[in-house]
Design a protein around this motif. Sequence first.
Motif, mmCIF file in Angstrom:
data_model
loop_
_atom_site.group_PDB
_atom_site.id
_atom_site.type_symbol
_atom_site.label_atom_id
_atom_site.label_comp_id
_atom_site.label_asym_id
_atom_site.label_seq_id
_atom_site.Cartn_x
_atom_site.Cartn_y
_atom_site.Cartn_z
ATOM 1 N N UNK A 56 0.915 -1.021 0.101
ATOM 2 C CA UNK A 56 -0.094 0.045 -0.134
ATOM 3 C C UNK A 56 1.105 1.286 0.067
ATOM 4 N N UNK A 57 1.974 1.195 0.713
ATOM 5 C CA UNK A 57 2.913 2.242 0.796
ATOM 6 C C UNK A 57 3.576 2.505 -0.591
ATOM 7 N N UNK A 58 4.040 1.438 -1.234
ATOM 8 C CA UNK A 58 4.404 1.580 -2.504
ATOM 9 C C UNK A 58 3.552 2.216 -3.658
ATOM 10 N N UNK A 59 2.221 1.737 -3.358
ATOM 11 C CA UNK A 59 1.126 2.398 -4.298
ATOM 12 C C UNK A 59 0.643 3.746 -3.650
ATOM 13 N N UNK B 207 6.102 -2.614 -9.992
ATOM 14 C CA UNK B 207 5.568 -1.232 -10.004
ATOM 15 C C UNK B 207 6.699 -0.352 -10.486
ATOM 16 N N UNK B 208 7.914 -0.595 -10.112
ATOM 17 C CA UNK B 208 8.961 0.406 -10.303
ATOM 18 C C UNK B 208 9.155 0.336 -11.801
ATOM 19 N N UNK C 28 -2.961 -4.422 -9.880
ATOM 20 C CA UNK C 28 -1.890 -4.734 -8.864
ATOM 21 C C UNK C 28 -2.492 -5.209 -7.547
ATOM 22 N N UNK C 29 -3.391 -4.617 -7.162
ATOM 23 C CA UNK C 29 -3.920 -5.001 -5.612
ATOM 24 C C UNK C 29 -4.704 -6.275 -5.698
ATOM 25 N N UNK C 30 -5.145 -6.512 -6.644
ATOM 26 C CA UNK C 30 -6.137 -7.683 -6.905
ATOM 27 C C UNK C 30 -4.949 -8.891 -6.958
ATOM 28 N N UNK C 31 -3.998 -8.640 -7.909
ATOM 29 C CA UNK C 31 -3.142 -9.903 -8.179
ATOM 30 C C UNK C 31 -2.096 -10.162 -6.919
ATOM 31 N N UNK C 32 -1.744 -9.188 -6.158
ATOM 32 C CA UNK C 32 -1.148 -9.288 -5.004
ATOM 33 C C UNK C 32 -1.726 -10.003 -3.877
ATOM 34 N N UNK C 33 -3.013 -9.354 -3.691
ATOM 35 C CA UNK C 33 -4.026 -10.146 -2.750
ATOM 36 C C UNK C 33 -4.193 -11.483 -2.915
ATOM 37 N N UNK C 34 -4.464 -11.672 -4.303
ATOM 38 C CA UNK C 34 -4.636 -13.198 -4.614
ATOM 39 C C UNK C 34 -3.235 -14.213 -4.250
ATOM 40 N N UNK D 75 7.119 -0.380 -14.231
ATOM 41 C CA UNK D 75 6.334 0.493 -14.967
ATOM 42 C C UNK D 75 6.416 2.073 -14.711
ATOM 43 N N UNK D 76 6.727 2.292 -13.564
ATOM 44 C CA UNK D 76 6.950 3.999 -13.508
ATOM 45 C C UNK D 76 8.186 4.441 -14.463
ATOM 46 N N UNK D 77 9.174 3.566 -14.212
ATOM 47 C CA UNK D 77 10.445 3.912 -14.953
ATOM 48 C C UNK D 77 10.327 3.869 -16.231
ATOM 49 N N UNK D 78 9.661 3.209 -16.899
ATOM 50 C CA UNK D 78 9.081 3.263 -18.302
ATOM 51 C C UNK D 78 8.122 4.146 -18.835
ATOM 52 N N UNK D 79 7.661 4.808 -17.717
ATOM 53 C CA UNK D 79 6.602 6.219 -18.061
ATOM 54 C C UNK D 79 5.203 5.521 -18.142
ATOM 55 N N UNK D 80 5.097 4.278 -17.777
ATOM 56 C CA UNK D 80 3.564 3.844 -17.953
ATOM 57 C C UNK D 80 2.833 3.935 -16.779
ATOM 58 N N UNK D 81 1.492 3.893 -17.005
ATOM 59 C CA UNK D 81 0.681 4.037 -15.719
ATOM 60 C C UNK D 81 0.564 2.780 -15.041
#
Length: 373
Positions: free
Chosen positions: A175-178, A229-230, A244-250, A232-238
């Motif tokens: 949650x902190x990373x997001x 997540x990093x 991410x939340x759903x896949x992590x939680x699963x 995606x951000x480094x590549x300038x993507x959203x």
Amino acid sequence: MAADEPLVLGIETSCDETGVGIVRGTTLLADAVASSVDTHARFGGVVPEIASRAHLEAMVPTIERALKDAGVSARDLDGIAVTAGPGLAGALLVGVSAAKAYAYALGKPLYGVNHLASHICVDQLEHGPLPEPTMALLVSGGHSSLLLAPDITADVRPMGATIDDAAGEAFDKIARVLDLGFPGGPVIDRLAREGDPKAINFPRGLSGSKDPAYDFSFSGLKTAVARWIEARRAAGEEVPVRDVAASFQEAVVDVLTRKAVRACKDEGVDHLMIGGGVAANSRLRALAQERCERAGIRLRVPRPGLCTDNGAMVAALGAEMVARNRPASDWELSADSSLPVTEPHVPGSHGDGHGHSHSHDHVHEISKENLYS
């Protein structure tokens, strides 16, 4: 509800909730909670010193509120139970000191109990007496444990535990990373409902055939999610936060439920109890229900309010101690931040074998006039 069932007040201060519960037998009469979570939110986690001070300020008002809610007098109590550990040392000390003061003034027996055993015992308040043995999956910010409890007051056996981050801790860190704030569990649960749990295949820790059957590891998962997540951000993507939340939680609940169901089958236990703060997670409940039904296992999960830290769970275990005539703790009772789960309660060193500590006989002598008014 029989009036001869033990009436016990429970105090819980292991982390950032000041919980005071009152229970008669397996019936919940009051569950008062004062939380300092908002104070910790700006630091992104629980600050022990702040938690201890908050407990100190909240203790007496919360006890008074619980007594009022329950409609009982402190004099009516049959015992005072308190979390003696595990937890934050300073926070635990506030609770233990308060419990001693009330027990001493009232001339009532004192029961120092284990936080994790209390999380299991709270289910009695909702679904009636625990089956014996009970298989319990406890998942919270500080713990992820699989426990077998033939007797919740005296015999709790660790089957497996987390070897690094607890499940709740992983939720907070992701949650902190997001940038979702603290605590992370509820917000990830909410966002995950709108995401695709199959969108990203995150790793399942300790799931190989040679890995320990019942132990958990969430550190590798946490790192994998953060790196994804990093990147995606480094590549300038959203970053697709909901996916991410759903896949992590699963990934978390998949491992938790699979190992818990396996332990039930291996031990021949036909039901599973899930407790701790993460047990409030809607996906964990749903997947556990699905897998338990398929395996012919009965699932017991308390309502979300009883899964997070509360005084009711401590009172529930205290009432069970009184009902089973377990020895009371003595005045040397201390907070133990790493109290092992194999010790559901901390008995006095001077028990007389009849469930009474001699130090309490002395208390009854001095408090005939009743120091508490």
